[in-house]
Scaffold this motif. Sequence first.
Motif, PDB file in Angstrom:
ATOM      1  N   ALA A  32      30.696 -10.105  15.525  1.00  0.00           N
ATOM      2  CA  ALA A  32      29.349 -10.317  14.392  1.00  0.00           C
ATOM      3  C   ALA A  32      29.441 -10.399  13.159  1.00  0.00           C
ATOM      4  O   ALA A  32      28.427 -10.492  12.184  1.00  0.00           O
ATOM      5  CB  ALA A  32      28.458  -9.312  16.084  1.00  0.00           C
ATOM      6  N   ARG A  33      29.569  -8.804  12.512  1.00  0.00           N
ATOM      7  CA  ARG A  33      30.050  -8.701  11.451  1.00  0.00           C
ATOM      8  C   ARG A  33      30.901  -9.480  10.901  1.00  0.00           C
ATOM      9  O   ARG A  33      30.395 -10.018   9.244  1.00  0.00           O
ATOM     10  CB  ARG A  33      31.180  -6.996  11.425  1.00  0.00           C
ATOM     11  CG  ARG A  33      29.642  -6.304  12.295  1.00  0.00           C
ATOM     12  CD  ARG A  33      30.068  -4.787  11.714  1.00  0.00           C
ATOM     13  NE  ARG A  33      29.295  -3.708  12.416  1.00  0.00           N
ATOM     14  CZ  ARG A  33      27.724  -3.174  11.788  1.00  0.00           C
ATOM     15  NH1 ARG A  33      27.644  -4.283  11.275  1.00  0.00           N
ATOM     16  NH2 ARG A  33      27.472  -2.489  12.591  1.00  0.00           N
ATOM     17  N   TRP A 106      29.011  -7.697   2.643  1.00  0.00           N
ATOM     18  CA  TRP A 106      30.142  -7.047   3.148  1.00  0.00           C
ATOM     19  C   TRP A 106      30.712  -6.851   2.994  1.00  0.00           C
ATOM     20  O   TRP A 106      31.751  -5.951   4.720  1.00  0.00           O
ATOM     21  CB  TRP A 106      30.668  -8.850   2.995  1.00  0.00           C
ATOM     22  CG  TRP A 106      32.231  -9.456   1.411  1.00  0.00           C
ATOM     23  CD1 TRP A 106      31.312 -10.155   0.525  1.00  0.00           C
ATOM     24  CD2 TRP A 106      32.369  -8.721   0.966  1.00  0.00           C
ATOM     25  NE1 TRP A 106      31.463 -10.147  -0.120  1.00  0.00           N
ATOM     26  CE2 TRP A 106      33.182  -9.409  -0.232  1.00  0.00           C
ATOM     27  CE3 TRP A 106      33.526  -7.887   1.517  1.00  0.00           C
ATOM     28  CZ2 TRP A 106      33.804  -8.937  -0.647  1.00  0.00           C
ATOM     29  CZ3 TRP A 106      35.261  -7.193   0.734  1.00  0.00           C
ATOM     30  CH2 TRP A 106      34.723  -7.854  -0.440  1.00  0.00           C
ATOM     31  N   LEU A 107      31.092  -6.147   2.053  1.00  0.00           N
ATOM     32  CA  LEU A 107      31.648  -3.992   1.989  1.00  0.00           C
ATOM     33  C   LEU A 107      31.178  -3.457   3.096  1.00  0.00           C
ATOM     34  O   LEU A 107      31.376  -2.537   3.939  1.00  0.00           O
ATOM     35  CB  LEU A 107      31.709  -4.175   0.764  1.00  0.00           C
ATOM     36  CG  LEU A 107      32.933  -4.516  -0.020  1.00  0.00           C
ATOM     37  CD1 LEU A 107      32.387  -4.033  -1.597  1.00  0.00           C
ATOM     38  CD2 LEU A 107      34.232  -4.348   0.145  1.00  0.00           C
ATOM     39  N   TYR A 108      29.687  -3.507   3.243  1.00  0.00           N
ATOM     40  CA  TYR A 108      29.281  -2.869   4.202  1.00  0.00           C
ATOM     41  C   TYR A 108      28.896  -3.376   5.321  1.00  0.00           C
ATOM     42  O   TYR A 108      28.814  -1.865   6.333  1.00  0.00           O
ATOM     43  CB  TYR A 108      27.078  -2.365   3.942  1.00  0.00           C
ATOM     44  CG  TYR A 108      26.974  -2.310   4.833  1.00  0.00           C
ATOM     45  CD1 TYR A 108      26.701  -0.569   5.237  1.00  0.00           C
ATOM     46  CD2 TYR A 108      25.962  -3.000   5.988  1.00  0.00           C
ATOM     47  CE1 TYR A 108      25.951  -0.077   6.137  1.00  0.00           C
ATOM     48  CE2 TYR A 108      25.630  -2.679   6.665  1.00  0.00           C
ATOM     49  CZ  TYR A 108      25.651  -1.539   7.426  1.00  0.00           C
ATOM     50  OH  TYR A 108      24.238  -0.523   8.082  1.00  0.00           O
ATOM     51  N   ILE A 110      32.143  -3.757   6.765  1.00  0.00           N
ATOM     52  CA  ILE A 110      33.434  -3.305   6.622  1.00  0.00           C
ATOM     53  C   ILE A 110      33.107  -1.953   6.637  1.00  0.00           C
ATOM     54  O   ILE A 110      33.724  -1.518   7.930  1.00  0.00           O
ATOM     55  CB  ILE A 110      34.575  -4.119   5.505  1.00  0.00           C
ATOM     56  CG1 ILE A 110      34.803  -5.593   5.718  1.00  0.00           C
ATOM     57  CG2 ILE A 110      35.553  -3.040   5.364  1.00  0.00           C
ATOM     58  CD1 ILE A 110      35.217  -5.395   4.171  1.00  0.00           C
ATOM     59  N   TRP A 111      32.311  -1.515   6.253  1.00  0.00           N
ATOM     60  CA  TRP A 111      32.673  -0.633   6.234  1.00  0.00           C
ATOM     61  C   TRP A 111      31.906   0.524   7.610  1.00  0.00           C
ATOM     62  O   TRP A 111      31.869   0.832   8.022  1.00  0.00           O
ATOM     63  CB  TRP A 111      31.817   0.679   4.856  1.00  0.00           C
ATOM     64  CG  TRP A 111      31.010   2.016   5.385  1.00  0.00           C
ATOM     65  CD1 TRP A 111      29.358   2.531   5.464  1.00  0.00           C
ATOM     66  CD2 TRP A 111      31.273   2.922   5.327  1.00  0.00           C
ATOM     67  NE1 TRP A 111      29.819   3.977   5.235  1.00  0.00           N
ATOM     68  CE2 TRP A 111      30.222   3.991   5.253  1.00  0.00           C
ATOM     69  CE3 TRP A 111      33.087   3.405   5.129  1.00  0.00           C
ATOM     70  CZ2 TRP A 111      30.782   5.387   5.369  1.00  0.00           C
ATOM     71  CZ3 TRP A 111      33.742   4.305   4.642  1.00  0.00           C
ATOM     72  CH2 TRP A 111      33.237   5.713   5.141  1.00  0.00           C
ATOM     73  N   ALA A 112      30.674  -0.516   7.820  1.00  0.00           N
ATOM     74  CA  ALA A 112      29.876   0.014   9.352  1.00  0.00           C
ATOM     75  C   ALA A 112      30.538  -0.056  10.768  1.00  0.00           C
ATOM     76  O   ALA A 112      29.665   0.063  11.239  1.00  0.00           O
ATOM     77  CB  ALA A 112      28.637  -0.721   9.219  1.00  0.00           C
ATOM     78  N   PHE A 113      31.314  -1.218  10.681  1.00  0.00           N
ATOM     79  CA  PHE A 113      32.073  -1.420  11.250  1.00  0.00           C
ATOM     80  C   PHE A 113      33.155   0.092  11.850  1.00  0.00           C
ATOM     81  O   PHE A 113      33.821   0.518  12.676  1.00  0.00           O
ATOM     82  CB  PHE A 113      33.219  -2.633  11.337  1.00  0.00           C
ATOM     83  CG  PHE A 113      34.117  -2.453  12.489  1.00  0.00           C
ATOM     84  CD1 PHE A 113      33.766  -3.129  13.119  1.00  0.00           C
ATOM     85  CD2 PHE A 113      35.749  -2.684  12.506  1.00  0.00           C
ATOM     86  CE1 PHE A 113      35.015  -3.639  15.238  1.00  0.00           C
ATOM     87  CE2 PHE A 113      36.497  -3.458  13.050  1.00  0.00           C
ATOM     88  CZ  PHE A 113      35.663  -3.559  14.880  1.00  0.00           C
ATOM     89  N   ILE A 114      33.936   0.238  10.559  1.00  0.00           N
ATOM     90  CA  ILE A 114      34.747   1.188  10.606  1.00  0.00           C
ATOM     91  C   ILE A 114      34.347   2.885  10.740  1.00  0.00           C
ATOM     92  O   ILE A 114      34.777   4.025  10.913  1.00  0.00           O
ATOM     93  CB  ILE A 114      35.742   1.123   9.257  1.00  0.00           C
ATOM     94  CG1 ILE A 114      36.600  -0.104   8.940  1.00  0.00           C
ATOM     95  CG2 ILE A 114      36.954   2.252   8.921  1.00  0.00           C
ATOM     96  CD1 ILE A 114      36.912  -0.333   7.600  1.00  0.00           C
ATOM     97  N   MET A 115      33.526   3.096   9.813  1.00  0.00           N
ATOM     98  CA  MET A 115      32.693   4.486   9.950  1.00  0.00           C
ATOM     99  C   MET A 115      32.904   5.027  11.157  1.00  0.00           C
ATOM    100  O   MET A 115      32.759   6.008  11.471  1.00  0.00           O
ATOM    101  CB  MET A 115      31.137   4.288   9.000  1.00  0.00           C
ATOM    102  CG  MET A 115      30.820   5.413   8.912  1.00  0.00           C
ATOM    103  SD  MET A 115      29.230   5.398   8.140  1.00  0.00           S
ATOM    104  CE  MET A 115      28.315   4.986   9.295  1.00  0.00           C
TER     105      MET A 115
END
Length: 171
Positions: A32-33, A106-108, A110-115
């Motif tokens: 989804a991301r 797109w950096l957000y 990635i960040w939201a998936f990892i955080m």
Amino acid sequence: TDTGKRTRYEFRHPVGPDGRMALSDHARELRARLLRSAFALVLAFCLALFFYDDLLRLIEAPYKEALPRLQPGTKSEIVLNGVTAGLMLQLKLCGVAAIVVASPYWLYQIWAFIMPGLHPSEKKWTRTFVAIAGPLFLLGVATGYYVLPTGIAVLLQFAPATPTTLVEFTQ
């Protein structure tokens, strides 16, 4: 009440009390991301196509600024080699512009998936890193664009004065 129907990106397995998710739910969230990020890139690419002439002038400017700095008699021209060079230049330029313009989104993603998988102390340090690295990155880009004409002039000085130096614009 649960009707038995789920949306495409809903978790199918319960999230544990410690925040753990099933691997299939991780894959679904990642998909989804990635799709959202790809959509943002396509949208930014279409926007960049609209501003292509302005982008072209922006990247021509350092070269044109470097030409007066050359030694007298030194000749240089911008060229496009090949039938498809103009199209490739437009696609590359708009593609890079799309990546840059859409980068916060797109950096957000990635960040939201990892955080969620980070410990509180790791989250604190990454926020500090982003707060420092973001402005430093923008300062570095601006500095690079500012000194680029000098770099081009220095590199063109290595060419002999008699032949014309052809600068491949798509490169």
